[in-house]
Design an enzyme around this catalytic site. Structure first.
Site, PDB file in Angstrom:
ATOM      1  CG  HIS A  62      -3.626  -6.022  20.887  1.00  0.00           C
ATOM      2  ND1 HIS A  62      -4.658  -5.551  21.643  1.00  0.00           N
ATOM      3  CD2 HIS A  62      -3.990  -7.269  20.478  1.00  0.00           C
ATOM      4  CE1 HIS A  62      -5.604  -6.491  21.689  1.00  0.00           C
ATOM      5  NE2 HIS A  62      -5.217  -7.527  20.997  1.00  0.00           N
ATOM      6  CE1 TYR A  67      -8.967 -10.580  21.831  1.00  0.00           C
ATOM      7  CE2 TYR A  67      -8.630  -8.257  21.320  1.00  0.00           C
ATOM      8  CZ  TYR A  67      -8.136  -9.542  21.423  1.00  0.00           C
ATOM      9  OH  TYR A  67      -6.822  -9.805  21.124  1.00  0.00           O
ATOM     10  CG  ASP A  91     -17.271   7.199 -13.605  1.00  0.00           C
ATOM     11  OD1 ASP A  91     -16.408   7.309 -12.697  1.00  0.00           O
ATOM     12  OD2 ASP A  91     -18.395   7.722 -13.520  1.00  0.00           O
TER      13      ASP A  91
HETATM   14  P1  FAD Z   1       2.765 -13.172  10.576  1.00  0.00           P
HETATM   15  O1  FAD Z   1       2.032 -14.229  11.273  1.00  0.00           O
HETATM   16  O2  FAD Z   1       3.509 -12.209  11.414  1.00  0.00           O
HETATM   17  O3  FAD Z   1       3.712 -13.873   9.561  1.00  0.00           O
HETATM   18  C1  FAD Z   1       4.758 -13.193   8.900  1.00  0.00           C
HETATM   19  C2  FAD Z   1       5.932 -14.102   8.869  1.00  0.00           C
HETATM   20  O4  FAD Z   1       6.945 -13.498   8.090  1.00  0.00           O
HETATM   21  C3  FAD Z   1       6.532 -14.313  10.234  1.00  0.00           C
HETATM   22  O5  FAD Z   1       6.424 -15.665  10.583  1.00  0.00           O
HETATM   23  C4  FAD Z   1       7.950 -13.831  10.097  1.00  0.00           C
HETATM   24  O6  FAD Z   1       8.870 -14.605  10.812  1.00  0.00           O
HETATM   25  C5  FAD Z   1       8.170 -13.907   8.616  1.00  0.00           C
HETATM   26  N1  FAD Z   1       9.226 -13.005   8.178  1.00  0.00           N
HETATM   27  C6  FAD Z   1       9.347 -11.684   8.443  1.00  0.00           C
HETATM   28  N2  FAD Z   1      10.464 -11.186   7.917  1.00  0.00           N
HETATM   29  C7  FAD Z   1      11.074 -12.199   7.279  1.00  0.00           C
HETATM   30  C8  FAD Z   1      12.279 -12.320   6.534  1.00  0.00           C
HETATM   31  N3  FAD Z   1      13.090 -11.273   6.351  1.00  0.00           N
HETATM   32  N4  FAD Z   1      12.609 -13.526   6.026  1.00  0.00           N
HETATM   33  C9  FAD Z   1      11.793 -14.598   6.198  1.00  0.00           C
HETATM   34  N5  FAD Z   1      10.646 -14.542   6.909  1.00  0.00           N
HETATM   35  C10 FAD Z   1      10.295 -13.366   7.428  1.00  0.00           C
HETATM   36  N6  FAD Z   1      -6.409 -11.252  14.284  1.00  0.00           N
HETATM   37  C11 FAD Z   1      -7.651 -11.743  14.235  1.00  0.00           C
HETATM   38  O7  FAD Z   1      -8.196 -11.879  13.146  1.00  0.00           O
HETATM   39  N7  FAD Z   1      -8.339 -12.063  15.351  1.00  0.00           N
HETATM   40  C12 FAD Z   1      -7.792 -11.928  16.576  1.00  0.00           C
HETATM   41  O8  FAD Z   1      -8.415 -12.223  17.582  1.00  0.00           O
HETATM   42  C13 FAD Z   1      -6.499 -11.391  16.672  1.00  0.00           C
HETATM   43  N8  FAD Z   1      -5.936 -11.191  17.878  1.00  0.00           N
HETATM   44  C14 FAD Z   1      -4.651 -10.775  17.956  1.00  0.00           C
HETATM   45  C15 FAD Z   1      -4.076 -10.676  19.201  1.00  0.00           C
HETATM   46  C16 FAD Z   1      -2.752 -10.319  19.319  1.00  0.00           C
HETATM   47  C17 FAD Z   1      -2.144 -10.228  20.671  1.00  0.00           C
HETATM   48  C18 FAD Z   1      -1.999 -10.039  18.148  1.00  0.00           C
HETATM   49  C19 FAD Z   1      -0.569  -9.669  18.227  1.00  0.00           C
HETATM   50  C20 FAD Z   1      -2.595 -10.109  16.910  1.00  0.00           C
HETATM   51  C21 FAD Z   1      -3.918 -10.471  16.795  1.00  0.00           C
HETATM   52  N9  FAD Z   1      -4.544 -10.576  15.565  1.00  0.00           N
HETATM   53  C22 FAD Z   1      -5.814 -11.070  15.484  1.00  0.00           C
HETATM   54  C23 FAD Z   1      -3.867 -10.147  14.327  1.00  0.00           C
HETATM   55  C24 FAD Z   1      -3.297 -11.342  13.595  1.00  0.00           C
HETATM   56  O9  FAD Z   1      -2.581 -12.122  14.473  1.00  0.00           O
HETATM   57  C25 FAD Z   1      -2.373 -10.900  12.483  1.00  0.00           C
HETATM   58  O10 FAD Z   1      -2.958  -9.868  11.752  1.00  0.00           O
HETATM   59  C26 FAD Z   1      -2.059 -12.063  11.544  1.00  0.00           C
HETATM   60  O11 FAD Z   1      -1.626 -13.180  12.277  1.00  0.00           O
HETATM   61  C27 FAD Z   1      -1.002 -11.670  10.551  1.00  0.00           C
HETATM   62  O12 FAD Z   1      -0.648 -12.791   9.788  1.00  0.00           O
HETATM   63  P2  FAD Z   1       0.561 -12.700   8.751  1.00  0.00           P
HETATM   64  O13 FAD Z   1       0.695 -14.028   8.128  1.00  0.00           O
HETATM   65  O14 FAD Z   1       0.347 -11.537   7.889  1.00  0.00           O
HETATM   66  O15 FAD Z   1       1.814 -12.302   9.628  1.00  0.00           O
HETATM   67  N1  THG Z   2     -15.375  15.849 -13.807  1.00  0.00           N
HETATM   68  C1  THG Z   2     -14.394  15.451 -14.612  1.00  0.00           C
HETATM   69  N2  THG Z   2     -13.973  14.180 -14.609  1.00  0.00           N
HETATM   70  C2  THG Z   2     -14.523  13.271 -13.782  1.00  0.00           C
HETATM   71  C3  THG Z   2     -15.574  13.630 -12.930  1.00  0.00           C
HETATM   72  C4  THG Z   2     -15.996  14.980 -12.953  1.00  0.00           C
HETATM   73  N3  THG Z   2     -14.067  12.002 -13.779  1.00  0.00           N
HETATM   74  C5  THG Z   2     -14.444  11.117 -12.709  1.00  0.00           C
HETATM   75  C6  THG Z   2     -15.882  11.282 -12.362  1.00  0.00           C
HETATM   76  N4  THG Z   2     -16.161  12.690 -12.113  1.00  0.00           N
HETATM   77  C7  THG Z   2     -16.699  10.813 -13.524  1.00  0.00           C
HETATM   78  N5  THG Z   2     -18.111  10.866 -13.290  1.00  0.00           N
HETATM   79  C8  THG Z   2     -18.989  11.566 -14.039  1.00  0.00           C
HETATM   80  C9  THG Z   2     -20.315  11.203 -13.987  1.00  0.00           C
HETATM   81  C10 THG Z   2     -21.241  11.822 -14.795  1.00  0.00           C
HETATM   82  C11 THG Z   2     -20.853  12.838 -15.649  1.00  0.00           C
HETATM   83  C12 THG Z   2     -19.543  13.257 -15.660  1.00  0.00           C
HETATM   84  C13 THG Z   2     -18.596  12.610 -14.856  1.00  0.00           C
HETATM   85  C14 THG Z   2     -21.827  13.468 -16.577  1.00  0.00           C
HETATM   86  N6  THG Z   2     -22.726  12.653 -17.162  1.00  0.00           N
HETATM   87  C15 THG Z   2     -23.743  13.121 -18.085  1.00  0.00           C
HETATM   88  C16 THG Z   2     -24.925  12.176 -18.031  1.00  0.00           C
HETATM   89  O1  THG Z   2     -24.796  11.089 -17.521  1.00  0.00           O
HETATM   90  O2  THG Z   2     -25.962  12.593 -18.503  1.00  0.00           O
HETATM   91  C17 THG Z   2     -23.242  13.229 -19.502  1.00  0.00           C
HETATM   92  C18 THG Z   2     -22.799  11.924 -20.077  1.00  0.00           C
HETATM   93  C19 THG Z   2     -22.599  12.005 -21.584  1.00  0.00           C
HETATM   94  O3  THG Z   2     -23.075  12.949 -22.208  1.00  0.00           O
HETATM   95  O4  THG Z   2     -21.965  11.069 -22.106  1.00  0.00           O
HETATM   96  O5  THG Z   2     -21.801  14.642 -16.792  1.00  0.00           O
HETATM   97  O6  THG Z   2     -16.882  15.400 -12.177  1.00  0.00           O
HETATM   98  N7  THG Z   2     -13.813  16.330 -15.410  1.00  0.00           N
END
Ligand code: FAD
Ligand code: THG
Length: 822
Positions: free
Chosen positions: A235, A266, A555
Site C-alpha cells: 500500500h 488519507y 443456539d
Molecule cells: P508487524 O508490525 O509486522 O510485526 C510482526 C513482527 O513479526 C515483525 O516485526 C517481524 O519481523 C516479526 N516476525 C515475522 N516472522 C518472524 C519470524 N519467523 N521470527 C521472528 N519474528 C518474526 N494501521 C493503522 O491502524 N493505521 C494506519 O494509519 C496504518 N497505516 C499503514 C500504512 C502503511 C504504509 C502500512 C504498511 C500499514 C499501515 N497500517 C495502519 C497497518 C499496520 O501497520 C499493521 O496492521 C500493524 O502494524 C501490524 O502489526 P503487527 O504487530 O501485527 O505486525
Molecule cells: N433449524 C434447525 N436448527 C437450527 C436453526 C433452524 N439451529 C440454529 C438456529 N436455526 C437456531 N434458531 C432457532 C430459533 C428458533 C427456533 C428454532 C431454531 C424455534 N423456536 C420456537 C419458539 O421459540 O417458539 C420453539 C422453541 C421451543 O419449543 O423450545 O422454532 O432453523 N434445525
C-alpha cells in the site's frame, strides 16, 4: 462426565508463553498477559528492536475508531484509551487530534451519516459537519469540492513504535523477555499440542505460542500446520516536501487525521509536511514466503523487509486527486514514498484465537494499529480466562469454512478487500468473486426460477425468485428509499405471503448441521447445553450453548435420532470447534453440512403437500411439533424435523446431496396442485422476525445472557449440571437491558440493522436485525435497549433522520402458536 477443558488450567506457576513478533501486537500482548499474571512471556523477533522492520515500523498510525463492526470499534476505543495513558520520556503515545472524513459526493455524504450512526450505536463521539467547518478544521482543503464531513474529536494518531516500546518496557518490568534477532524456524508439537518454538538461536519450550507475526502469519502458520487466511498487500504511503503553508508548525500534527474515501486517500501532518496514503492503486499482492529477512532486505537496499520501493506510476492519478483537494499541493511534490506491506483477510477482519488443529497455538494476525491494544486485551483474556471478554466471533479464526481457506480464495478475497477498503458497502452486498463457490443440489432449479443469489459462508443463497414476480403484481408494498431497495425486491412480499397462506420451499442447505454419536453423546450434549435433552429418540429440542459466564455462544436444535445418535442444527463453525474441544473420548462429532442438503417445506398446506408422498403418519397426532422421523419422501430417504424458523406448519427435510435434486423435484411436483412456490431468504428473514426468532451472532452473542436475550425459556436450571449453569443461577430477568422488539410507526419506513436507537433524545442502544414484516404491515426491528415498557416511544436514526418506533409485545405474529401446533 465432566467436559474436558483444553485451555490449560490456571495454576500458580504461570504457563510458558512464546510470542512470535515484536510489532505493535506482540508488544501489546506481552503487556496484557503480564498484567494478568502470566509473566513467563518470551517475545521472539527476527529484526532488531525497537524498529524490527514489520508493518508497525512504518505505520503512520491513523486511528479512526468508527466502523460497522461493534467489536472492532470497541477494540479501537480501547487502543485510544490505553495509548492516551502511555508515554515515553514525556511524549504521549497518542496524539488526539481528532478525525475528519470528507464527502465529495451525495452517496458519500449519506454514507457518512450512516457512519455517524455507527458511532452513536457503539459509543464514539462524532458529528456531521458542513463544508465550511471542514475547511476550518483543515484550512488547506478546497471547500468547494466538499459537501460535508464527519468529525470525530477523539480519534487521532498513534505513535506506534513508541506505544510498542512503552508496552514492551512495562511487560519487561513484570518479567517478560524480548529477544530480537531471533528468527523462528519451526514449531514443535506433541499429541496435538505445541511444545516449543525453534529459532536460529535455540529452542524455546512453550505451553502456548502466539503468532503475532503480522503479514508473515502464513509462514509461521505453515510451521505449525495451521492455515492463516491472510494476504499481504503493498500500500502506498508518501510524504510531500515542506509546505510553505505549514511553515512555522512545531507540533507533529495539529489538524484531524483526514480521509478522502471518494478517492481512496488519507492524510496526516508530519509537522510542515503532509503524509498521504493511497488505496487507489491496483492491488499489489506480496508472497509472504518470499519476503526477505531483515539483514537480507537491508543488503538488498530496502529500508526494511516490509517496505518496497515506491512505484511512481501507481501514484500518479492519486497525486492529481490530492492536488484537487488541497490546491496548495500544486506547488509541492512528493519527497519520499514507499510501498508498505500489511495484511488483508477475506472479510477484512482480524484472525484471532486458538487453532483447532494444534492446541496451544494462537493467532493474533491481520490487526491494524488501530485495533491492536483491544485485540491484545481480548486475546490475553481468551488465553488466561478461556474467553475473550468481548464478542469476538467475527474475528475468530474458526469462522472460515474449509472452502474459504484455499490460497487461491485468500489471495482473491484479500486483494478485493484492498480494493473495497473505502467503498460504500451495503450490508447485504455480496462479494463478486470467487462465485459460485458452494451450491446446494437445488441450484439448477433455483436458476430456472430466476433466483437472485447473494452469498454467505461461500454458499449461493436465493434471496427471492423472479418467477414469483407475477404474485407480487397486486400487492400493496410500500416503496423504498434507494439504499434499502438495494438487494431487495417486492417479490419477497409475495413469497412471505405465499408462505403464510399456502406453502413454500426454502433451501436450508447452508444451515450448519453436526452429527454427534457415541455412548456418551446424550450426557455430553446434556452437560454442554441449557435445555433438557433427556428425552426419547424422536425428540427435537431448542437449546443454548453457554460459556462459563452464562453468555450465549450459540443456539441449537438437537434432534435425538437414536439412543446414541443426534443431529444438531448449529450456527457458526465455532460451534463445531467448541463442542469438539469439550468432547470426551468416545463422543464423535462430524460436520455433515457439505454432502447433505435441507429443504424447508412451510405453510398451512405443507401437510397436504408432504403426506401423500410418505407412508408415515404426518398428522399432528402422528408427528408432533419439535419431533423427528427418519422416513422416505417418494424415492428419497429423509430425516424430517417438524420445526420452522418462519413460524408456519411444516418440516425441514434432510437428505444426502446426491438425492437433493430428486427431493426438490418430488416436492415441487406434489406441490403444484397446492400452488407451491420457492421462496428466498428475504422473505425468510421477514417471517422469522415477525415470530421473534433470534439470529445468533446478530441479535445475541456471548455478551448476552439468555434472560436478557429473551431465550430464558430454553434454560432448565433444575436439569442437573451444565456449562454456564452456575453463572445463571439467581440471575433470571435481572440486568438492565433487553433485546427489545420494536415496530416502526410509519408503515412505509424501514431500517436495516446497526442503527442507533434514541430514548428521550439520547442514544440508548442499537438495532440488531430489522426487516419489513409483510404480515404485520410495519418494519420490525430488534434492538438492545434499557428495559422499557410496551408502548414506549423511541426513535431509530436512519441516515441522520429520526424514525419513530414503538416497543411492542412479542411475538408479533401468531402468539398462540395456532398455526404451528395443529
Ligand atoms: P508487524 O508490525 O509486522 O510485526 C510482526 C513482527 O513479526 C515483525 O516485526 C517481524 O519481523 C516479526 N516476525 C515475522 N516472522 C518472524 C519470524 N519467523 N521470527 C521472528 N519474528 C518474526 N494501521 C493503522 O491502524 N493505521 C494506519 O494509519 C496504518 N497505516 C499503514 C500504512 C502503511 C504504509 C502500512 C504498511 C500499514 C499501515 N497500517 C495502519 C497497518 C499496520 O501497520 C499493521 O496492521 C500493524 O502494524 C501490524 O502489526 P503487527 O504487530 O501485527 O505486525
Ligand atoms: N433449524 C434447525 N436448527 C437450527 C436453526 C433452524 N439451529 C440454529 C438456529 N436455526 C437456531 N434458531 C432457532 C430459533 C428458533 C427456533 C428454532 C431454531 C424455534 N423456536 C420456537 C419458539 O421459540 O417458539 C420453539 C422453541 C421451543 O419449543 O423450545 O422454532 O432453523 N434445525
Amino acid at each position: 462426565m465432566t467436559p474436558r477443558t483444553t485451555v490449560a488450567p490456571r495454576t500458580t506457576v504461570a504457563p510458558r508463553v512464546v510470542v512470535v513478533g515484536a510489532g505493535i501486537v506482540g508488544c501489546s500482548l506481552a503487556d496484557e498477559l503480564t498484567a494478568r499474571g502470566w509473566t513467563d512471556v518470551t517475545v521472539l523477533e527476527q529484526g532488531p528492536l525497537p524498529a524490527p522492520g514489520g508493518s508497525t515500523s512504518h505505520a503512520p498510525g491513523l486511528v479512526f475508531q468508527t466502523g460497522p463492526s461493534k467489536t472492532l470499534t470497541a477494540f479501537a476505543r480501547y487502543t485510544v484509551e490505553k495509548f492516551n495513558s502511555l508515554e515515553v520520556d514525556g511524549v504521549s503515545c497518542f496524539d488526539q487530534v481528532g478525525g475528519l472524513e470528507l464527502a465529495t459526493t451525495p452517496e458519500r455524504l449519506a454514507e457518512l451519516h450512516r457512519r455517524a450512526g455507527y458511532a452513536a450505536s457503539w459509543g464514539v463521539r462524532g458529528e456531521i459537519v458542513s463544508a465550511a467547518r471542514c475547511k476550518e478544521l483543515w484550512p488547506l482543503i478546497d471547500e468547494s469540492v466538499v459537501l460535508g464531513g464527519f468529525h470525530t474529536p477523539d480519534d487521532g494518531l498513534a505513535r506506534a513504535l513508541l506505544a510498542a516500546r512503552a508496552q514492551r518496557e512495562r511487560a519487561e518490568s513484570r518479567g517478560a523477555r524480548f529477544l530480537d534477532r531471533h528468527t523462528v524456524t519451526g514449531i514443535e508439537k506433541e499429541d496435538g499440542r505445541v511444545t516449543a518454538v525453534v529459532t536460529d538461536q535455540g529452542v524455546f519450550p512453550a505451553d502456548h505460542v502466539v503468532s503475532a507475526a503480522g503479514f508473515w502469519g502464513p509462514v509461521i502458520g505453515r510451521m505449525a500446520g495451521v492455515d492463516v487466511p491472510l494476504q499481504p498487500l503493498a500500500h502506498q504511503y508518501a510524504r510531500t516536501k515542506r509546505l510553505p503553508e505549514l511553515a512555522g508548525a512545531t507540533a507533529e500534527a495539529s489538524r484531524p487525521i483526514l480521509r478522502f474515501q471518494d478517492r481512496d486517500l488519507y492524510f496526516r501532518e508530519h509537522t510542515d509536511r503532509i503524509g498521504i496514503g493511497s488505496y487507489a492503486h491496483r492491488p499489489l499482492p506480496v508472497d509472504p514466503f518470499a519476503v526477505l529477512g531483515y539483514e537480507e532486505a537491508r543488503a538488498d537496499g530496502l529500508e526494511m523487509p516490509s517496505s518496497f520501493p515506491f512505484t511512481e506510476e501507481d501514484w500518479a492519478p492519486s497525486w492529481d486527486d490530492c492536488r484537487r483537494l488541497m490546491p496548495a499541493l500544486h506547488g509541492s511534490e512528493i519527497e519520499e514514498g514507499f510501498n508498505g506491506v500489511f495484511s488483508f483477510t477475506p472479510d477484512g477482519m482480524p484472525v484471532l484465537g486458538e487453532s483447532r488443529a494444534l492446541r496451544g497455538f494462537w493467532l493474533a494476525e491481520a490487526v491494524w494499529v488501530t485495533h491492536s491494544a483491544g485485540v491484545a486485551k481480548a486475546v490475553a483474556e481468551w488465553m488466561v480466562d478461556g474467553r475473550p471478554g468481548i464478542d469476538a466471533h467475527e474475528c475468530d479464526l474458526t469462522r472460515f469454512e474449509e472452502a474459504q481457506r484455499s490460497p487461491a480464495y485468500i489471495r482473491e478475497r484479500g486483494s478485493q478487500q484492498f480494493v473495497e477498503v473505502y467503498d460504500v458497502l451495503h450490508p447485504l452486498q455480496p462479494m463478486e468473486r470467487p462465485r459460485p463457490l458452494r451450491v446446494s443440489p437445488f441450484h439448477p432449479r433455483q436458476q430456472e426460477l430466476g433466483a437472485y443469489f447473494l452469498e454467505g459462508g461461500g454458499w449461493e443463497r436465493p434471496h427471492w425468485y423472479e418467477a414469483n414476480a407475477p404474485l407480487a403484481a397486486g400487492l400493496d408494498v410500500p416503496a423504498r428509499d434507494a439504499w434499502s431497495a438495494r438487494y431487495w425486491s417486492p417479490v419477497a412480499a409475495a413469497e412471505a405471503r405465499a408462505t403464510r397462506e399456502k406453502v413454500a420451499l426454502y433451501d436450508m442447505t447452508p444451515l450448519r448441521r453436526l452429527e454427534v454419536t457415541g455412548a456418551g453423546a446424550l450426557e455430553f450434549l446434556h452437560g454442554m447445553t441449557s435445555n433438557n435433552l433427556r428425552k426419547k429418540p424422536g425428540a427435537v429440542t431448542y437449546t443454548l450453548l453457554l460459556d462459563e459466564t452464562g453468555g450465549i455462544r450459540s443456539d441449537l436444535t438437537v434432534a435425538r435420532l437414536g439412543t446414541d445418535r443426534f443431529q444438531v442444527g448449529a450456527n457458526s463453525p465455532a460451534d463445531l470447534d467448541w463442542l469438539t474441544r469439550h468432547a470426551p473420548d468416545g463422543v464423535h462429532i462430524r460436520d455433515i453440512t457439505s454432502g447433505t442438503c435441507c429443504v424447508g417445506v412451510w405453510g398451512p398446506l405443507a401437510r397436504a403437500l408432504v403426506q401423500p408422498l410418505t407412508r408415515d403418519d404426518f398428522s399432528h397426532e402422528g408427528f408432533g411439533y419439535f419431533r423427528a422421523k427418519e422416513t422416505y419422501i417418494g424415492h428419497v430417504p429423509v430425516t424430517a424435523l417438524r420445526l420452522s424458523y418462519v413460524g408456519e406448519l411444516g418440516w425441514e427435510l434432510y437428505t444426502s446431496a446426491d438425492l437433493g435434486l430428486r427431493l426438490w423435484d418430488t416436492l415441487w411436483e406434489a406441490g403444484r396442485e397446492h400452488g407451491v412456490i420457492a421462496a428466498g431468504r428475504s422473505a425468510f428473514n421477514s417471517l422469522r422476525l415477525e415470530k421473534g426468532y433470534r439470529a445468533w451472532g446478530v441479535d445475541m452473542t456471548d455478551e448476552h445472557d439468555p434472560y436478557e436475550a429473551g431465550v430464558g425459556f430454553a434454560v432448565r436450571l433444575d436439569k442437573g449440571e451444565f456449562l454456564g449453569m452456575r453463572a445463571l443461577e439467581g440471575r433470571g430477568g435481572r440486568g438492565g437491558r433487553r433485546l427489545t422488539p420494536l415496530l416502526l410507526d410509519d408503515p412505509a419506513a424501514v431500517v436495516l440493522g446497526k442503527e442507533p436507537v434514541y430514548v428521550d433524545g439520547a442514544p440508548a442502544g442499537y438495532v440488531t436485525s430489522a426487516a419489513y414484516g409483510y404480515s404485520v404491515g410495519r418494519c420490525v426491528a430488534y434492538a438492545w435497549l434499557p428495559v422499557l415498557p410496551v408502548g414506549a416511544g423511541v426513535s431509530v436514526e436512519y441516515f441522520g433522520e429520526k424514525v419513530a418506533a414503538t416497543v411492542v409485545d412479542e411475538p408479533l405474529f401468531d402468539p398462540k402458536m395456532s398455526r404451528i401446533r395443529r
